[in-house]
Structures are given as C-alpha cells and as structure tokens.
Design a protein around this motif. Structure first.
Motif, PDB file in Angstrom:
ATOM      1  N   TRP A 433       8.935   0.531  -7.479  1.00  0.00           N
ATOM      2  CA  TRP A 433       8.880   1.357  -8.701  1.00  0.00           C
ATOM      3  C   TRP A 433       7.699   0.943  -9.575  1.00  0.00           C
ATOM      4  N   LEU A 434       7.028  -0.160  -9.226  1.00  0.00           N
ATOM      5  CA  LEU A 434       5.885  -0.616 -10.025  1.00  0.00           C
ATOM      6  C   LEU A 434       4.551  -0.146  -9.435  1.00  0.00           C
ATOM      7  N   ASN A 435       4.460  -0.020  -8.107  1.00  0.00           N
ATOM      8  CA  ASN A 435       3.181   0.344  -7.474  1.00  0.00           C
ATOM      9  C   ASN A 435       3.074   1.815  -7.110  1.00  0.00           C
ATOM     10  N   SER A 436       4.205   2.506  -6.952  1.00  0.00           N
ATOM     11  CA  SER A 436       4.168   3.911  -6.516  1.00  0.00           C
ATOM     12  C   SER A 436       3.731   4.813  -7.661  1.00  0.00           C
ATOM     13  N   TYR A 437       3.309   6.020  -7.303  1.00  0.00           N
ATOM     14  CA  TYR A 437       2.965   6.995  -8.354  1.00  0.00           C
ATOM     15  C   TYR A 437       3.117   8.412  -7.810  1.00  0.00           C
ATOM     16  N   SER A 438       3.218   9.360  -8.738  1.00  0.00           N
ATOM     17  CA  SER A 438       3.217  10.787  -8.395  1.00  0.00           C
ATOM     18  C   SER A 438       2.284  11.492  -9.368  1.00  0.00           C
ATOM     19  N   LEU A 439       1.457  12.381  -8.845  1.00  0.00           N
ATOM     20  CA  LEU A 439       0.559  13.165  -9.712  1.00  0.00           C
ATOM     21  C   LEU A 439       1.113  14.571  -9.924  1.00  0.00           C
TER      22      LEU A 439
END
Length: 591
Positions: A433-439
């Motif tokens: 939950w710290l390294n993932s992302y969604s654009l």
C-alpha cells in the motif's frame, strides 16, 4: 498469392531462428512452412532475398538445404463461434483436439484449424434482405455458451447491401447470407480472419471512467483500474502474481476473460484448467469457463511461440470488444515474452540494449498495452466495448529496475507492487500500500461517489494517510519501543493494523472472503475508520489506550469480512456496539 511465390531454401538454422534464401517477393511477418515437416514460422527480417524466420516449433534435426514454403499471408487468428471454452497454444492450435489426435505431446508440423469445422451453430439473423450494412454491423447472433451471445459482424472495411440472409444451423464455413458489394456478391460466413500484429479498428477511444470492479479490496479500494485500463503486477517469485491474476480472471466485472499463460510453468495452467470449470461465476452461477478463452504457452513449449501467444490473445480479446463486450486480458507473464524477444534478437545478432534485451523492447511493450481501451466500436449502432489488460511481470529477484518492469511502468497506469516480505508474513494479496499507485483516480472517483458513496474518496485518503503515518512510526517503535509512543500514536498504529488485517488482508480460498462487493468494501472501511474516530474521542475524554486496545468489539470488526453479501446490515450494526462499549469505557473512567 501463394502460387506466385516460389519455395526458398534454408541456409542457416540457429535454434528457433532459420535463415532462408530465395525469399524475394515475400513480406515482413508473412507465415512460411519450414522443411517438409511444415513447421510454422514467421518472417521477422528481410535482406534482399534472404529472410530470417522465427519458427514456432522445435527445429531439432532441421539443417541447411531444406525447402521453405511461403503462404503469402500474415500470422492470423480465426475469429468466430467456438472460441469460448477453448484452450489454444500460442499460435491458436486447439490443444484438446491435438491431444485426441497425437497424444499428450504435440508432434511437429501439426496443422489443425483453430475452430471446429463440423459443429453446427444456430444462427439468428439481426438484419433483413435489402438492409445497407458497413464494417462492424451485427448481422446475426449465435448462442455460443449459456453466458455468451456471439455476435456475427461484417468484417472491418466491408460494406454493401444484404442480398440474402437466412436463419438455421450452419457450420462456420457455410454461407448464412450474401452481401452485394461494389465488387460483386460475396458469401457471408460466421468466421473471419485477422492478422495478430495489427490492432482491430474502432471509431473512437473513450476515457476509462467506470472502475473495473474486481472484488479484491486492496485493488478496488486503494488502487482501482478503469474498464479499458492497463495495470501491471510485478513481483518476485512466490509473492502471488499468479494467484492475483486468477482472482481477477474469476471475479473481475467483465463479460469475457482471455487468459494468456505466456511461458509460465505447466502446473499453473493446469490449476486454471481444473479450477475454472468448477468455479461458479458470481453473477450467473454458471462455470467460469463458459466465458473464458485460454492461451496456454507453457515454459517447455518452443520459446518463439511466446511472442505469438501474446498477440493471439489480444486479437481474440479485441474481437469480443468489437461486439460491445467488456473484456479482460490476463497476460502471465510478459517477462517470458521479453525473454523470447531477447533470444531471437541475440540470434539475429542485433545490437543489444540494457541487460541484453533488444533496443526495441519498450516500443513492443507499448504497442501491446496500447491495444487496451474503452472504445466506440465500428458499426451503425455505435456500441461501446472495453478491453482491460493486466500484465504480470517476473523480474529476477523482484528487482523493479529490471528493463521489462521499467518499460511496462512507462505505459501502464496502475502499478500493483507485490512485496515478498508481505507474502512471507502471509499477508495476501501481497500488494504494497506504500509503493503501489493508480493514475485512474480522477477518472473513476466521480463514478464511485455517485454509485457507491459520496464520502468514498475521503475515506480512502484517510485510510492511506493512517497507513503512511504507521510506516513513519514503525521506525521509532523499532528504535525505542512501543511504550515510548504517545497514546494518540499508539491508537494510530492500532487503527492502521485494523486497516491492514481486517480490510486489506483477503483470503482467496475462503468462500465469502474471496470476493467483496463495492458496497461491502465501503461498509468495512467505514467501520474501521469509525472505530478510529470514536476511540480518538474516548482518548480525549481520558480513557486509557490499553482499555481501547482490549475492546471486545474489535473481534467483531475483524470478522466483518466473513459476513455474506446479503447481511450487510449486521456490519452496520457493529457501529452501535462500538458506541456502547466506548460509552461504558468513558463512564468507567469518569467514576
């Protein structure tokens, strides 16, 4: 075209790469048959009359001087009724039919049509004689499985007037009608062919504003992907890439699944084959296989065919997208495809790029992911279709600086980072939950506010903030211990633990917990955050943190994930219990 082209002759054989002379007049990416064993190959380089051919079958025993027979056509897939429930190899040969013919091991030169030529399908016309039609128009329907209505379309680029159309039972090669075009009258059949390296056309690309609901809380709640979007799942061995892909294939809110096992171990494809016919689709109760196409190109199959498998899968997916369906492609894993490119590039003696991968790695990866999207399909009705692509990447040792990971991250919009330390702690899905992302936040947030809850976005931001704060506090705890923290910070750690264990942690093998609807996800996260805010107020009124940590209601919060979808009221009811226990603690403190 085939008659005009003369056979060539092999001059060099280097593993899956064959060089042949006398190939003038052929085109790039044309299919050829190598030797009298008729091995399938594809021209990937032309220099005067020398052609470099990527062979999709084992070339052992093939030497110089063997004939090479041109076909004059590019590598194409057959599109028509019979695709759903099929399992193909990388070049669209039906593996179940091959097994019946030659046994458990595919012999070389097997040439079987992708679609059954004998089976009759009941065709129901959707147009009548005299209707004007253009490419993409639906001329009739076939009930392919209980879940999928196969829409028979006019091939792209064709137009004319329906001269004849009939209802009845036909094989895919029988004429279901006639089309009057400027060049004369043509038979209308239920099958069409399409080159795999060419994306199927569409009218317009649309923004992916609807989220692809997956039933996985860490994805839907924190890092959503839009319908028609792209996502990548990189991670080291054992971190759960394949399990996540299986979960998405099972539960994602799509009508068709195309699962590409690209160079993965055979036992992983076996899991899919054994599980999918038994698993029930949550929306219809039918077996999941009734809406799935499998492309199985396992690690012991010829390396070169891995590249074909990726293109074969995406072309089949585009065909169903053109019918107006929401389609998801699971590519597991694109690293194996890149390794195949590296091997062929090395044998072509091209200048290597980073870590030996070809210099064009990034552009090939981008071309693949660009075929995803939510589109307005060709045809007069203006249907909408969506093609979402989720690619697993297997970098050596989970190294995210690997060229394949970096090339993929440059083009995809969602990054689900799998961490081995989470997997070792048995926290699945092991998405960080710290390294993932969604654009896709700004694309899908309005839909979530309207269709789930107006405060969904604020809740997600609050939960992310608490988890970030926990990461900062963890360093202090490691240095000086938990007792040195203030009561407020200790409460933050407790709420963060509840978010991690009670919301983000999900058991893929539990019949209830394996899938969570957006409504239930909202209620679960709201419950955890409600506990946090109520506990904070209690702290301010003098309740000791140790009493809050030992509250009995926390067990009920933890078990909320196992409540069935039709009992959401019981999750909402836990809030009343929180209020009662907090009031009791405040009362006891005041005394």
């Amino acid at each position: 075209m085939e008659q005009d082209l003369k056979p060539g002759r092999t001059v060099k054989v280097a593993g899956p790469l064959v060089v042949a002379e006398g190939m003038g007049g052929n085109r790039m990416y044309d299919v050829v048959r190598v030797s009298d064993k008729k091995l399938i190959g594809e021209i990937i380089e032309l220099r005067e009359d020398l052609a470099s051919i990527q062979v999709y079958e084992e070339t052992g025993g093939i030497g110089a001087g063997e004939p090479v027979y041109p076909t004059g056509s590019p590598l194409s897939v057959e599109l028509g009724p019979g695709l759903i429930e099929s399992i193909y190899d990388g070049i669209q040969r039906p593996l179940d039919v091959i097994r019946e013919m030659v046994g458990d091991y595919i012999t070389r030169g097997v040439d079987i049509p992708a679609l059954n030529r004998e089976k009759k399908w009941h065709f129901v016309p959707a147009v009548k004689t005299g209707d004007e039609v253009i490419g993409g128009d639906i001329i009739g329907n076939v009930q392919e499985t209980v879940l999928v209505v196969h829409k028979i379309m006019i091939p792209p680029g064709k137009k004319g007037k329906i001269a004849e159309i009939k209802e009845g039972d036909f094989t895919i090669e029988e004429s279901v009608g006639k089309l009057e075009t400027e060049d004369g009258t043509e038979d209308l059949m239920m099958v069409q062919r399409w080159p795999v390296r060419m994306g199927r056309p569409y009218k317009a690309k649309l923004a992916p504003v609807i989220p692809l609901s997956t039933g996985q809380r860490v994805i839907d709640g924190f890092f959503p992907v839009g319908k028609g979007g792209t996502a990548c799942v990189p991670g080291p061995f054992g971190s759960g890439k394949t399990v996540i892909q299986h979960q998405l294939a099972k539960w994602a809110d799509t009508e068709i699944i195309v699962y590409i096992g690209c160079g993965e171990r055979g036992n992983e494809m076996t899991d899919v084959l054994l599980e999918f016919p038994e698993l029930k689709d949550p929306r219809s109760g039918e077996p999941l296989m009734k809406r799935t196409v499998l492309i199985a190109n396992t690690s012991n199959m010829p390396v070169a065919a891995r590249e074909a498998s990726v293109y074969t899968g995406i072309t089949i997916a585009e065909y169903f997208r053109d019918m107006g369906y929401s389609v998801a492609v699971m590519a597991d894993s694109t690293s194996r495809w890149a390794e195949a490119m590296r091997e062929i590039s090395g044998r072509l003696e091209e200048m290597p790029g980073e870590e030996g991968y070809p210099a064009y790695l990034s552009s090939r990866v981008a071309e693949f992911y660009e075929r995803a999207g939510r589109v307005t399909c060709h045809g007069k009705e203006g249907r909408e279709g969506a093609l979402s692509v989720v690619g697993a990447v297997s970098p050596p040792g989970g190294d995210l600086s690997d060229p394949v990971v970096q090339a993929t991250l440059r083009v995809v919009k969602v990054f689900w980072s799998l961490e081995d330390h989470l997997a070792y702690k048995r926290h699945f899905p092991a998405i960080s939950w710290l390294n993932s992302y969604s654009l896709y936040y700004e694309n899908v947030d309005d839909w979530m506010k309207e269709n789930v809850a107006p405060d969904w976005v604020d809740m997600r931001s609050e939960a992310m903030r608490i988890l970030q704060e926990e990461a900062d506090l963890a360093e202090i705890v490691r240095l000086v211990g938990l007792e040195s923290l203030s009561a407020r910070d200790r409460l933050t750690l407790e709420v963060a633990r509840s978010i991690r264990e009670d919301f983000l942690h999900q058991n893929a093998f539990h019949e209830v917990d394996t899938f969570t609807s957006l409504e239930k996800q909202y209620e679960m996260l709201k419950l955890v955050l409600y506990f946090g805010s109520a506990a904070r107020e209690a702290l301010e009124q003098g309740v000791p943190i140790s009493a809050i940590e030992e509250m009995a209601v926390r067990e009920r919060i933890a078990r909320a994930k196992y409540e069935p979808e039709d009992k959401l009221a019981s999750i909402k009811g836990i809030k009343d219990t929180i209020d009662q226990e907090i009031q009791a603690l405040v009362g006891a403190t005041a005394e």
